[in-house]
Design a protein around this motif. Structure first.
Motif, PDB file in Angstrom:
ATOM      1  N   ASP A 563     -14.466  23.870 -24.779  1.00 22.93           N
ATOM      2  CA  ASP A 563     -13.042  24.162 -24.656  1.00 22.93           C
ATOM      3  C   ASP A 563     -12.883  25.676 -24.636  1.00 22.93           C
ATOM      4  O   ASP A 563     -12.911  26.340 -25.677  1.00 22.93           O
ATOM      5  CB  ASP A 563     -12.287  23.554 -25.832  1.00 22.93           C
ATOM      6  CG  ASP A 563     -10.787  23.818 -25.751  1.00 22.93           C
ATOM      7  OD1 ASP A 563     -10.353  24.446 -24.760  1.00 22.93           O
ATOM      8  OD2 ASP A 563     -10.067  23.417 -26.672  1.00 22.93           O
ATOM      9  N   ASP A 743      -1.826  13.126 -20.482  1.00 26.67           N
ATOM     10  CA  ASP A 743      -3.146  12.933 -19.880  1.00 26.67           C
ATOM     11  C   ASP A 743      -3.050  13.174 -18.384  1.00 26.67           C
ATOM     12  O   ASP A 743      -2.140  12.658 -17.716  1.00 26.67           O
ATOM     13  CB  ASP A 743      -3.666  11.504 -20.126  1.00 26.67           C
ATOM     14  CG  ASP A 743      -4.074  11.279 -21.579  1.00 26.67           C
ATOM     15  OD1 ASP A 743      -4.343  12.287 -22.262  1.00 26.67           O
ATOM     16  OD2 ASP A 743      -4.112  10.124 -22.011  1.00 26.67           O
ATOM     17  N   THR A 815     -13.980  19.925 -35.784  1.00 29.55           N
ATOM     18  CA  THR A 815     -14.258  18.818 -34.864  1.00 29.55           C
ATOM     19  C   THR A 815     -15.755  18.664 -34.679  1.00 29.55           C
ATOM     20  O   THR A 815     -16.535  19.527 -35.076  1.00 29.55           O
ATOM     21  CB  THR A 815     -13.616  19.067 -33.482  1.00 29.55           C
ATOM     22  OG1 THR A 815     -14.186  20.258 -32.928  1.00 29.55           O
ATOM     23  CG2 THR A 815     -12.106  19.217 -33.579  1.00 29.55           C
ATOM     24  N   GLU A 819     -21.515  15.942 -26.193  1.00 29.56           N
ATOM     25  CA  GLU A 819     -21.773  16.213 -24.778  1.00 29.56           C
ATOM     26  C   GLU A 819     -22.640  15.102 -24.209  1.00 29.56           C
ATOM     27  O   GLU A 819     -23.733  14.821 -24.721  1.00 29.56           O
ATOM     28  CB  GLU A 819     -22.479  17.554 -24.616  1.00 29.56           C
ATOM     29  CG  GLU A 819     -22.832  17.862 -23.162  1.00 29.56           C
ATOM     30  CD  GLU A 819     -23.644  19.134 -23.028  1.00 29.56           C
ATOM     31  OE1 GLU A 819     -23.075  20.144 -22.606  1.00 29.56           O
ATOM     32  OE2 GLU A 819     -24.842  19.110 -23.362  1.00 29.56           O
ATOM     33  N   SER A 833     -15.080   5.984 -23.122  1.00 30.98           N
ATOM     34  CA  SER A 833     -13.855   6.096 -23.918  1.00 30.98           C
ATOM     35  C   SER A 833     -13.612   4.842 -24.749  1.00 30.98           C
ATOM     36  O   SER A 833     -13.067   4.930 -25.862  1.00 30.98           O
ATOM     37  CB  SER A 833     -12.660   6.377 -23.000  1.00 30.98           C
ATOM     38  OG  SER A 833     -12.555   5.404 -21.978  1.00 30.98           O
ATOM     39  N   LEU A 836     -15.642   5.135 -27.896  1.00 29.68           N
ATOM     40  CA  LEU A 836     -14.994   6.019 -28.862  1.00 29.68           C
ATOM     41  C   LEU A 836     -13.853   5.305 -29.567  1.00 29.68           C
ATOM     42  O   LEU A 836     -13.687   5.412 -30.789  1.00 29.68           O
ATOM     43  CB  LEU A 836     -14.475   7.276 -28.149  1.00 29.68           C
ATOM     44  CG  LEU A 836     -15.509   8.160 -27.441  1.00 29.68           C
ATOM     45  CD1 LEU A 836     -14.807   9.291 -26.701  1.00 29.68           C
ATOM     46  CD2 LEU A 836     -16.513   8.724 -28.420  1.00 29.68           C
ATOM     47  N   ILE A 843      -9.873  11.579 -29.891  1.00 28.84           N
ATOM     48  CA  ILE A 843     -10.231  12.604 -28.914  1.00 28.84           C
ATOM     49  C   ILE A 843      -9.239  13.753 -29.044  1.00 28.84           C
ATOM     50  O   ILE A 843      -8.059  13.616 -28.716  1.00 28.84           O
ATOM     51  CB  ILE A 843     -10.205  12.036 -27.479  1.00 28.84           C
ATOM     52  CG1 ILE A 843     -11.163  10.857 -27.336  1.00 28.84           C
ATOM     53  CG2 ILE A 843     -10.554  13.132 -26.468  1.00 28.84           C
ATOM     54  CD1 ILE A 843     -11.056  10.146 -25.995  1.00 28.84           C
ATOM     55  N   ALA A 846     -10.722  16.545 -24.231  1.00 32.66           N
ATOM     56  CA  ALA A 846     -11.673  15.902 -23.319  1.00 32.66           C
ATOM     57  C   ALA A 846     -11.858  16.800 -22.102  1.00 32.66           C
ATOM     58  O   ALA A 846     -10.879  17.200 -21.469  1.00 32.66           O
ATOM     59  CB  ALA A 846     -11.170  14.527 -22.884  1.00 32.66           C
ATOM     60  N   ASP A 857     -19.624  14.992 -19.456  1.00 30.93           N
ATOM     61  CA  ASP A 857     -18.445  14.664 -20.247  1.00 30.93           C
ATOM     62  C   ASP A 857     -18.578  15.324 -21.615  1.00 30.93           C
ATOM     63  O   ASP A 857     -19.586  15.139 -22.307  1.00 30.93           O
ATOM     64  CB  ASP A 857     -18.314  13.148 -20.437  1.00 30.93           C
ATOM     65  CG  ASP A 857     -17.965  12.437 -19.134  1.00 30.93           C
ATOM     66  OD1 ASP A 857     -17.607  13.129 -18.167  1.00 30.93           O
ATOM     67  OD2 ASP A 857     -18.057  11.203 -19.084  1.00 30.93           O
ATOM     68  N   PHE A 859     -16.476  15.844 -25.270  1.00 31.33           N
ATOM     69  CA  PHE A 859     -15.359  15.437 -26.111  1.00 31.33           C
ATOM     70  C   PHE A 859     -15.413  16.202 -27.435  1.00 31.33           C
ATOM     71  O   PHE A 859     -16.484  16.329 -28.037  1.00 31.33           O
ATOM     72  CB  PHE A 859     -15.420  13.933 -26.413  1.00 31.33           C
ATOM     73  CG  PHE A 859     -15.354  13.058 -25.193  1.00 31.33           C
ATOM     74  CD1 PHE A 859     -14.139  12.623 -24.688  1.00 31.33           C
ATOM     75  CD2 PHE A 859     -16.517  12.646 -24.549  1.00 31.33           C
ATOM     76  CE1 PHE A 859     -14.087  11.816 -23.563  1.00 31.33           C
ATOM     77  CE2 PHE A 859     -16.477  11.835 -23.432  1.00 31.33           C
ATOM     78  CZ  PHE A 859     -15.255  11.424 -22.931  1.00 31.33           C
ATOM     79  N   TYR A 860     -14.255  16.699 -27.864  1.00 35.96           N
ATOM     80  CA  TYR A 860     -14.108  17.222 -29.215  1.00 35.96           C
ATOM     81  C   TYR A 860     -13.475  16.088 -30.032  1.00 35.96           C
ATOM     82  O   TYR A 860     -12.330  15.707 -29.776  1.00 35.96           O
ATOM     83  CB  TYR A 860     -13.215  18.462 -29.233  1.00 35.96           C
ATOM     84  CG  TYR A 860     -13.874  19.711 -28.692  1.00 35.96           C
ATOM     85  CD1 TYR A 860     -14.202  20.764 -29.535  1.00 35.96           C
ATOM     86  CD2 TYR A 860     -14.160  19.850 -27.342  1.00 35.96           C
ATOM     87  CE1 TYR A 860     -14.797  21.929 -29.052  1.00 35.96           C
ATOM     88  CE2 TYR A 860     -14.757  20.997 -26.846  1.00 35.96           C
ATOM     89  CZ  TYR A 860     -15.069  22.026 -27.704  1.00 35.96           C
ATOM     90  OH  TYR A 860     -15.670  23.170 -27.213  1.00 35.96           O
ATOM     91  N   LEU A 861     -14.212  15.554 -31.006  1.00 37.11           N
ATOM     92  CA  LEU A 861     -13.799  14.343 -31.708  1.00 37.11           C
ATOM     93  C   LEU A 861     -13.528  14.620 -33.180  1.00 37.11           C
ATOM     94  O   LEU A 861     -14.137  15.510 -33.792  1.00 37.11           O
ATOM     95  CB  LEU A 861     -14.886  13.267 -31.597  1.00 37.11           C
ATOM     96  CG  LEU A 861     -15.330  12.856 -30.190  1.00 37.11           C
ATOM     97  CD1 LEU A 861     -16.458  11.840 -30.284  1.00 37.11           C
ATOM     98  CD2 LEU A 861     -14.171  12.298 -29.385  1.00 37.11           C
TER      99      LEU A 861
END
Length: 890
Positions: A563, A743, A815, A819, A833, A836, A843, A846, A857, A859-861
């Protein structure tokens, strides 16, 4: 013979020709044999259709054109025919029987192109169809009146050429330029077109035509075209021609149609079978075989380029020659005549003299004459027999070339003539090197030269470019306009203190790909040390080049997988870069590197993100960064006030509430117009489950969804898109402090469902709304659709999964970064997704990206507001393994 017996004859004889080719690999024999076979069929049908009497033998002649006329009829090439008659009345009387000849040949399974013309018309230049006059150069008598065919060849065509030589040549030059432009003006494609790409068989034929036109114009006589070419270019091209004939015949047979694309699978088969080469059973690797291909293509390309340049260069008067000889570009070592460089005393030529000539090429856009090129080649051959000695002055000479506006032109010429490889054996490792890559379009050496070319195309705007008005003011604002992002990157180039170090880094940044090492960056770094020893760079210059090569992937990786609007990402990247000057150089290197992968690689989105990372990091160096998210109160109100022009006063409080909690990356990556549109969508929510906007963006569609947050939201959207067969290429997800989620998906409508069936657009939106409202299930939509078939991939992409807790500017990590790199397949993002969502993971950000057939892909989770625990990471890895069926341990 009956039509049925002709069909049998053609099928049986064609099978014999193929069987013989597959046993001996001789494409030349195969195309001649097919030409002879079609000759017999055409003669039989022509005699039958034209009927008895004087017609077939007097005043009517059937001729072959094109490749068929040259007796080079490849397995699935068209059969081009010309019915030649003496006078329009005869054509009116006999034209109808001729019209059934192509139909009869089509019935036999041949593709036919045909035309009928009076012989008188063939002597006139058809300015709307100059290609027909050029096609006459390959005409060959098949049946009918031989005297009429002889008259066309011996009298009419020579007179036509003499009268219209300039128009014919101009048409050839224009057609060739347009064709080359479609292929990016390079021979070095990873999956080249054997016929039409630069250096292919069409270029060989252009060289033939130019030779014939020149001979017919000058001497009114026919001669073998190969005998008219200059040595040694003509000899090298003629030696390459049988190889290309073998390859094209092989490609036709393997494709089963007139398809001339030499794709990866055929390259492997050709290398294994030894197509075009006789090695006594020794098999080549596909990369080695393709190097042979490109070196032969280079020979054909050089000849065609030379003849095209000669054909359009105007003749010089004695006075103009004298004026050119006195040109201000001329020196005691060489003269410049008509934009061409000639060595005065080739026998005394030294390396500094040769490099000085290339400096002229780089500074003024000139070209080397034929004799100068020959002497460069000879000098390169002599240097290639021994290790290049250290030359203290070499860097001073080379940096003048690298710092000039046309550096890429000079480097291409040095590479083509062998001088670049002779000076730097390290670059020879990537000469015509093909890597099995789903994303890159060019060979490694071509990619490297294109990086320099693409930076040079930004314009001579640096301190390094001398112009009468002096350099432009560094850092001045340039509007974006229609030229895209080039003005911004051009400003960075204008501000560099030593741009030649950037160009040197670009030249060698990928040479490690040709070396036996697992990491090509390490190989490139090892190679550049050898280059340093030869050039004698200072310690500071060496460190800069080492940095650029070692970090040349860092910026693109950060843009794709992190990000870039998160403060911790910017700080981490800034610490790796170190200084503002290095930041500018790395930004330009990354810009050129991505742009040179293929014509579509540097999308506006990637250019935007690259520039955002540059500006964010530059601001970090000046300590002007701010907090990550818009906070409640004055912060959100201030941003709302800045953006709210045109919003009624009573709605501005709602607008500030809409912005509250959004990451600042949202503001930076969207225009004011788009942000206000999103706000209007949020205001329209009411009791509806979602506000949906779908727009066609040319090749892609963009879906924007504004809704309230809920479990399985992202998975519901990706699942619906998967059910409709859409291929998601990009995705962004944002959430504000009040539970509103925005989104944005960019997807490819693979089957053109929405484009070809506009009525389906509303049904698509209804499905989305139904899923979000709970009236429909994703599983039901997926069950109602035929399972999509995944396209076969050209290279294997191993699945990789990585967990990381990215640092935050203040305090502990907030977070967990996940990856996933894997092979693209239908419904992939839905599988991920849903995994998850099933684990209750949230999420936060993303970042979805697709490069060819590789998906990245990120994601910060979070899990209940905190980073993932080790057990959750393990559970997620197991779930993804099951869903993706990769068979690869994660």
């Amino acid at each position: 013979m009956t039509s049925h017996s002709l069909t049998e004859v053609y099928a049986v004889e064609s099978a014999k020709i193929r069987e013989k080719f597959e046993s001996d690999g001789k494409g030349g024999a195969a195309v001649e044999a097919r030409s002879d076979l079609v000759d017999k069929l055409v003669a039989a049908l022509f005699g039958r259709l034209m009927g008895p009497g004087a017609g077939p033998s007097v005043g009517i002649s059937l001729l072959a054109l094109g490749g068929y006329g040259r007796r080079e009829l490849f397995p699935y090439s068209d059969v081009d025919l010309l019915l030649l008659v003496r006078g329009q009345p005869l054509l009116d009387n006999r034209g109808e029987p001729f019209g059934s000849l192509p139909r009869s040949l089509w019935d036999l399974g041949l593709r036919v192109g045909s035309t009928a013309r009076p012989v008188e018309e063939c002597g006139k230049l058809d300015r709307k169809n100059l290609e027909f006059s050029i096609a006459l150069l390959d005409s060959r008598h098949l049946a009918g009146d031989p005297d009429l065919a002889a008259e066309l060849r011996e009298s009419i065509i020579p007179r036509l050429v003499r009268r219209n030589r300039a128009d014919l040549v101009a048409d050839l030059v224009e057609m060739t330029a347009q064709r080359h432009e479609k292929f990016g003006n390079t021979i070095f494609h990873l999956e080249p077109n054997v016929k039409d790409a630069p250096g292919g068989l069409r270029d060989y034929q252009v060289a033939r035509w130019l030779g014939l036109i020149r001979e017919l114009d000058a001497r009114q006589r026919w001669a073998p075209p190969e005998d008219l070419w200059p040595a040694p270019l003509g000899r090298e091209a003629a030696e390459a021609h049988p190889f290309f004939t073998d390859v094209r015949a092989f490609v036709h047979y393997q494709h089963g149609r007139d398809d001339n694309q030499l794709d990866y699978a055929l390259q492997e088969s050709a290398a294994k079978s030894g197509v075009g080469v006789r090695l006594g059973g020794t098999a080549l690797s596909p990369a080695e075989w393709m190097r042979m291909y490109f070196r032969r293509a280079r020979a054909i390309s050089r000849l065609a380029r030379h003849l095209l340049d000669d054909a359009v260069r105007p003749p010089k008067s004695l006075f103009s020659l004298y004026q050119d000889w006195k040109s201000r570009f001329s020196t005691p070592e060489f003269s410049v005549v008509g934009g061409v460089i000639y060595l005065r005393k080739p026998e005394l030529t030294s390396l500094p003299t040769l490099l000085a000539a290339f400096e002229l090429v780089a500074r003024q856009g000139l070209e080397l004459g034929r004799e100068a090129e020959r002497w460069v080649e000879q000098a390169a051959e002599k240097m290639g027999l021994r290790e290049p000695p250290p030359t203290p002055a070499l860097w001073n000479d080379l940096r003048k070339i690298l710092a000039a506006p046309e550096a890429a032109r000079a480097l291409r010429a040095m590479h083509r003539l062998g001088l670049l490889n002779a000076l730097f054996p390290e670059f020879h490792a990537v000469d015509a090197l093909v890597l099995r890559d789903f994303y890159h379009r060019y060979t490694v050496d071509e990619h490297s030269l294109r990086t320099i070319e693409n930076l040079g195309s930004l314009g001579p705007v640096g301190r390094w470019a001398v112009s009468p008005g002096g350099p432009p003011a560094a850092g001045r604002h340039r509007p974006r306009g229609d030229t895209g992002w080039e003005p911004q990157f051009a400003e960075l180039l204008a501000e560099l203190e030593q741009p030649e170090l950037l160009f040197l880094s670009l030249l060698f940044h990928d040479v490690g790909k040709g070396m036996p090492c697992a990491d090509h960056v390490e190989g490139s770094l090892a190679a550049i040390e050898q280059v340093f020893a030869r050039l004698g760079l200072g310690s500071g210059e060496r460190e800069t080049v080492r940095f650029l090569i070692s970090k040349h992937l860092e910026m693109s990786r950060t843009v794709q997988r992190r990000d870039i609007f998160a403060l911790e990402t910017v700080r981490e990247f800034a610490e790796k870069v170190g200084t503002p000057e290095r930041l500018k150089m790395l930004t330009l290197l990354t810009y050129a590197d991505i742009k040179s992968v293929n014509p579509e690689a540097l999308t506006p989105w990637k250019a935007e993100m690259l520039w955002q990372l540059y500006t964010g990091t530059a601001n970090y160096f000046s300590r002007s960064l701010d907090e990550e998210r818009l906070t409640a109160g004055a912060d959100a109100k201030q941003q709302a006030g800045t953006l709210a022009a045109g919003i009624p006063e009573e709605a501005r409080r709602d607008f500030a509430a809409f912005l509250e909690g959004f990451p600042r990356r949202y503001l930076r990556s969207h225009s004011q117009e788009i942000i206000l549109r999103h706000f209007q969508m949020e205001q329209g929510l009411g009791s509806a489950p979602a506000e949906i906007r779908l727009e066609n963006r040319g090749r892609l569609w963009e879906l924007t969804v504004v809704t309230r947050d809920r479990p399985f939201l992202f998975a519901s959207l990706t699942g619906t898109l998967a059910a409709w067969g859409m291929n998601i290429l990009k995705a962004d997800a944002f959430g504000n402090a009040h539970g509103i989620v925005l989104d944005i998906f960019r997807f490819e409508d693979v089957h053109r469902t929405l484009e070809l069936n506009p009525g389906e657009i509303e049904r698509f939106k209804e499905n989305l709304t139904g899923v979000l409202a709970g009236r429909e299930s994703v599983e039901g939509l997926l069950a109602g659709r035929a399972a999509p078939r995944a396209s076969p991939t050209k290279v294997h992409i191993p699945t990789q999964l990585r967990f990381e807790q990215p640092p935050f500017l203040e305090g502990p990590p907030r977070t967990t970064l996940v990856e996933l790199i894997t092979e693209d397949r239908p419904g992939l993002l839905y599988q991920v997704s849903s995994a998850l969502a099933e684990l209750g993971l949230n999420i936060e950000v993303a970042l979805i990206d697709t490069e060819g057939e590789k998906v990245i892909d990120v994601f910060y989770l979070t899990e209940k507001g905190v980073p993932l625990a080790a057990a959750s990471e393990k559970a997620l890895a197991a779930s993804l393994r099951r869903k993706l069926h990769s068979g690869v341990p994660l």
